[in-house]
Design a protein around this motif. Structure first.
Motif, PDB file in Angstrom:
ATOM      1  N   ALA A 266     -19.507 -15.079   7.662  1.00 57.37           N
ATOM      2  CA  ALA A 266     -20.835 -15.150   8.276  1.00 57.37           C
ATOM      3  C   ALA A 266     -20.739 -14.699   9.729  1.00 57.37           C
ATOM      4  O   ALA A 266     -19.639 -14.594  10.291  1.00 57.37           O
ATOM      5  CB  ALA A 266     -21.372 -16.587   8.207  1.00 57.37           C
ATOM      6  N   THR A 267     -21.885 -14.459  10.341  1.00 57.15           N
ATOM      7  CA  THR A 267     -21.913 -14.072  11.741  1.00 57.15           C
ATOM      8  C   THR A 267     -21.167 -15.101  12.583  1.00 57.15           C
ATOM      9  O   THR A 267     -21.187 -16.296  12.295  1.00 57.15           O
ATOM     10  CB  THR A 267     -23.366 -13.965  12.244  1.00 57.15           C
ATOM     11  N   ASP A 268     -20.464 -14.606  13.586  1.00 56.47           N
ATOM     12  CA  ASP A 268     -19.679 -15.400  14.543  1.00 56.47           C
ATOM     13  C   ASP A 268     -18.380 -15.967  13.979  1.00 56.47           C
ATOM     14  O   ASP A 268     -17.645 -16.632  14.706  1.00 56.47           O
ATOM     15  CB  ASP A 268     -20.506 -16.527  15.176  1.00 56.47           C
ATOM     16  N   ASP A 269     -18.070 -15.717  12.700  1.00 54.06           N
ATOM     17  CA  ASP A 269     -16.768 -16.119  12.164  1.00 54.06           C
ATOM     18  C   ASP A 269     -15.685 -15.274  12.841  1.00 54.06           C
ATOM     19  O   ASP A 269     -15.896 -14.093  13.139  1.00 54.06           O
ATOM     20  CB  ASP A 269     -16.679 -15.900  10.655  1.00 54.06           C
ATOM     21  N   ILE A 270     -14.523 -15.876  13.061  1.00 49.42           N
ATOM     22  CA  ILE A 270     -13.369 -15.164  13.614  1.00 49.42           C
ATOM     23  C   ILE A 270     -12.509 -14.706  12.444  1.00 49.42           C
ATOM     24  O   ILE A 270     -12.253 -15.470  11.513  1.00 49.42           O
ATOM     25  CB  ILE A 270     -12.533 -16.074  14.547  1.00 49.42           C
ATOM     26  N   PHE A 271     -12.086 -13.435  12.496  1.00 47.19           N
ATOM     27  CA  PHE A 271     -11.269 -12.908  11.402  1.00 47.19           C
ATOM     28  C   PHE A 271     -10.207 -11.958  11.937  1.00 47.19           C
ATOM     29  O   PHE A 271     -10.237 -11.542  13.092  1.00 47.19           O
ATOM     30  CB  PHE A 271     -12.147 -12.214  10.346  1.00 47.19           C
ATOM     31  N   ARG A 272      -9.273 -11.643  11.049  1.00 43.37           N
ATOM     32  CA  ARG A 272      -8.202 -10.703  11.368  1.00 43.37           C
ATOM     33  C   ARG A 272      -8.441  -9.411  10.602  1.00 43.37           C
ATOM     34  O   ARG A 272      -8.809  -9.440   9.425  1.00 43.37           O
ATOM     35  CB  ARG A 272      -6.843 -11.298  10.977  1.00 43.37           C
ATOM     36  N   ALA A 273      -8.243  -8.298  11.299  1.00 44.66           N
ATOM     37  CA  ALA A 273      -8.363  -6.976  10.668  1.00 44.66           C
ATOM     38  C   ALA A 273      -7.161  -6.140  11.101  1.00 44.66           C
ATOM     39  O   ALA A 273      -6.577  -6.375  12.156  1.00 44.66           O
ATOM     40  CB  ALA A 273      -9.662  -6.300  11.088  1.00 44.66           C
ATOM     41  N   GLU A 274      -6.802  -5.192  10.255  1.00 44.67           N
ATOM     42  CA  GLU A 274      -5.694  -4.286  10.567  1.00 44.67           C
ATOM     43  C   GLU A 274      -6.204  -2.853  10.496  1.00 44.67           C
ATOM     44  O   GLU A 274      -7.068  -2.532   9.670  1.00 44.67           O
ATOM     45  CB  GLU A 274      -4.562  -4.443   9.548  1.00 44.67           C
ATOM     46  N   TYR A 275      -5.617  -2.001  11.348  1.00 46.95           N
ATOM     47  CA  TYR A 275      -5.969  -0.586  11.288  1.00 46.95           C
ATOM     48  C   TYR A 275      -5.334   0.022  10.047  1.00 46.95           C
ATOM     49  O   TYR A 275      -4.161  -0.180   9.773  1.00 46.95           O
ATOM     50  CB  TYR A 275      -5.506   0.168  12.542  1.00 46.95           C
ATOM     51  N   ASP A 276      -6.117   0.728   9.271  1.00 46.34           N
ATOM     52  CA  ASP A 276      -5.653   1.351   8.032  1.00 46.34           C
ATOM     53  C   ASP A 276      -5.639   2.869   8.229  1.00 46.34           C
ATOM     54  O   ASP A 276      -6.680   3.465   8.486  1.00 46.34           O
ATOM     55  CB  ASP A 276      -6.584   0.952   6.886  1.00 46.34           C
ATOM     56  N   GLU A 277      -4.472   3.456   8.103  1.00 47.16           N
ATOM     57  CA  GLU A 277      -4.325   4.912   8.311  1.00 47.16           C
ATOM     58  C   GLU A 277      -5.101   5.720   7.272  1.00 47.16           C
ATOM     59  O   GLU A 277      -5.646   6.773   7.583  1.00 47.16           O
ATOM     60  CB  GLU A 277      -2.840   5.309   8.289  1.00 47.16           C
ATOM     61  N   THR A 278      -5.142   5.239   6.040  1.00 49.95           N
ATOM     62  CA  THR A 278      -5.854   5.956   4.977  1.00 49.95           C
ATOM     63  C   THR A 278      -7.354   5.981   5.255  1.00 49.95           C
ATOM     64  O   THR A 278      -7.998   7.022   5.140  1.00 49.95           O
ATOM     65  CB  THR A 278      -5.585   5.296   3.608  1.00 49.95           C
ATOM     66  N   GLU A 279      -7.901   4.831   5.625  1.00 47.23           N
ATOM     67  CA  GLU A 279      -9.340   4.718   5.879  1.00 47.23           C
ATOM     68  C   GLU A 279      -9.721   5.183   7.281  1.00 47.23           C
ATOM     69  O   GLU A 279     -10.893   5.406   7.571  1.00 47.23           O
ATOM     70  CB  GLU A 279      -9.808   3.269   5.676  1.00 47.23           C
ATOM     71  N   LYS A 280      -8.736   5.264   8.171  1.00 47.76           N
ATOM     72  CA  LYS A 280      -8.948   5.658   9.575  1.00 47.76           C
ATOM     73  C   LYS A 280      -9.867   4.684  10.316  1.00 47.76           C
ATOM     74  O   LYS A 280     -10.710   5.079  11.120  1.00 47.76           O
ATOM     75  CB  LYS A 280      -9.493   7.087   9.685  1.00 47.76           C
ATOM     76  N   CYS A 281      -9.715   3.391   9.996  1.00 44.43           N
ATOM     77  CA  CYS A 281     -10.502   2.361  10.672  1.00 44.43           C
ATOM     78  C   CYS A 281      -9.853   1.001  10.445  1.00 44.43           C
ATOM     79  O   CYS A 281      -8.901   0.875   9.679  1.00 44.43           O
ATOM     80  CB  CYS A 281     -11.944   2.356  10.165  1.00 44.43           C
ATOM     81  N   PHE A 282     -10.409  -0.024  11.115  1.00 47.51           N
ATOM     82  CA  PHE A 282      -9.942  -1.390  10.905  1.00 47.51           C
ATOM     83  C   PHE A 282     -10.542  -1.937   9.616  1.00 47.51           C
ATOM     84  O   PHE A 282     -11.717  -1.695   9.319  1.00 47.51           O
ATOM     85  CB  PHE A 282     -10.356  -2.296  12.075  1.00 47.51           C
ATOM     86  N   ILE A 283      -9.721  -2.679   8.852  1.00 45.46           N
ATOM     87  CA  ILE A 283     -10.175  -3.301   7.604  1.00 45.46           C
ATOM     88  C   ILE A 283      -9.964  -4.815   7.701  1.00 45.46           C
ATOM     89  O   ILE A 283      -8.901  -5.279   8.128  1.00 45.46           O
ATOM     90  CB  ILE A 283      -9.405  -2.761   6.380  1.00 45.46           C
ATOM     91  N   HIS A 284     -10.986  -5.564   7.287  1.00 49.83           N
ATOM     92  CA  HIS A 284     -10.926  -7.032   7.252  1.00 49.83           C
ATOM     93  C   HIS A 284      -9.789  -7.474   6.340  1.00 49.83           C
ATOM     94  O   HIS A 284      -9.650  -6.974   5.226  1.00 49.83           O
ATOM     95  CB  HIS A 284     -12.264  -7.578   6.728  1.00 49.83           C
ATOM     96  N   ARG A 285      -8.985  -8.413   6.825  1.00 52.37           N
ATOM     97  CA  ARG A 285      -7.882  -8.946   6.025  1.00 52.37           C
ATOM     98  C   ARG A 285      -8.090 -10.408   5.662  1.00 52.37           C
ATOM     99  O   ARG A 285      -7.850 -10.809   4.539  1.00 52.37           O
ATOM    100  CB  ARG A 285      -6.545  -8.778   6.751  1.00 52.37           C
ATOM    101  N   GLU A 286      -8.517 -11.224   6.637  1.00 48.40           N
ATOM    102  CA  GLU A 286      -8.708 -12.651   6.355  1.00 48.40           C
ATOM    103  C   GLU A 286      -9.604 -13.279   7.409  1.00 48.40           C
ATOM    104  O   GLU A 286      -9.621 -12.843   8.558  1.00 48.40           O
ATOM    105  CB  GLU A 286      -7.368 -13.393   6.309  1.00 48.40           C
ATOM    106  N   THR A 287     -10.338 -14.279   6.991  1.00 43.93           N
ATOM    107  CA  THR A 287     -11.156 -15.048   7.920  1.00 43.93           C
ATOM    108  C   THR A 287     -10.292 -16.182   8.451  1.00 43.93           C
ATOM    109  O   THR A 287      -9.639 -16.881   7.685  1.00 43.93           O
ATOM    110  CB  THR A 287     -12.418 -15.585   7.223  1.00 43.93           C
TER     111      THR A 287
END
Length: 158
Positions: A50-71
């Protein structure tokens, strides 16, 4: 906005659409080195976030962007999805009623809304409004991301 925020890719299975969905949402940068972000969007179909949740994302070379990994940390906010069933019904009516009880919503199209219920709001009031429209067969709604606080609010209805 690029200095303080990043677009993050979320990939997940949508039971509503019955397929894998990719949704990009803005998030405030908390710690770029660690990949910590705070969601700054209302998810339309999103995973349990939900909005304002803190999460971890990693940069993905294939997608060329950050991808959500876990809340990492829940804000206590909730997200509700609304599908307008009645042809010709103006969704702005429900949006205005939700706004009057401090709930912000975003429209995907004329028949689908995502609604943010912030932690301080009493979800039992929101649920009574949604139940009323659902009982009239005007809408259907789903609660894909309901916080513990909002679950506790529902106990007041019983």
């Amino acid at each position: 906005m690029e200095d303080t925020h990043k677009k993050i890719l979320f990939k997940y299975y949508s039971t509503y659409l019955e397929e894998i969905i990719s949704e990009t949402m803005w998030a405030e940068i908390i710690d770029l080195e660690k990949g910590y972000f705070k969601l700054d969007n209302i998810p339309f179909f999103g995973p349990l976030i939900a909005t304002d949740d803190i999460f971890r994302a990693e940069y993905d070379e294939t997608e060329k962007c950050f991808i959500h990994r876990e809340t990492i940390e829940s804000s206590g906010n909730s997200i509700v999805q609304i599908l307008v069933l009645e042809d010709g019904f103006d969704a702005a009516i429900i949006k205005d009623k939700l706004k009057a009880i401090n709930c912000v919503s975003e429209s995907l199209n004329d028949t689908f809304l995502a609604v943010e219920i912030t932690k301080q709001e009493d979800y039992s009031i929101v649920k009574m409004l949604l139940d009323e429209y659902e009982s009239l067969s005007v809408i259907e709604f789903a609660e894909p991301c309901l916080s513990d606080k909002h679950r506790a609010d529902l106990l007041k209805l019983n």
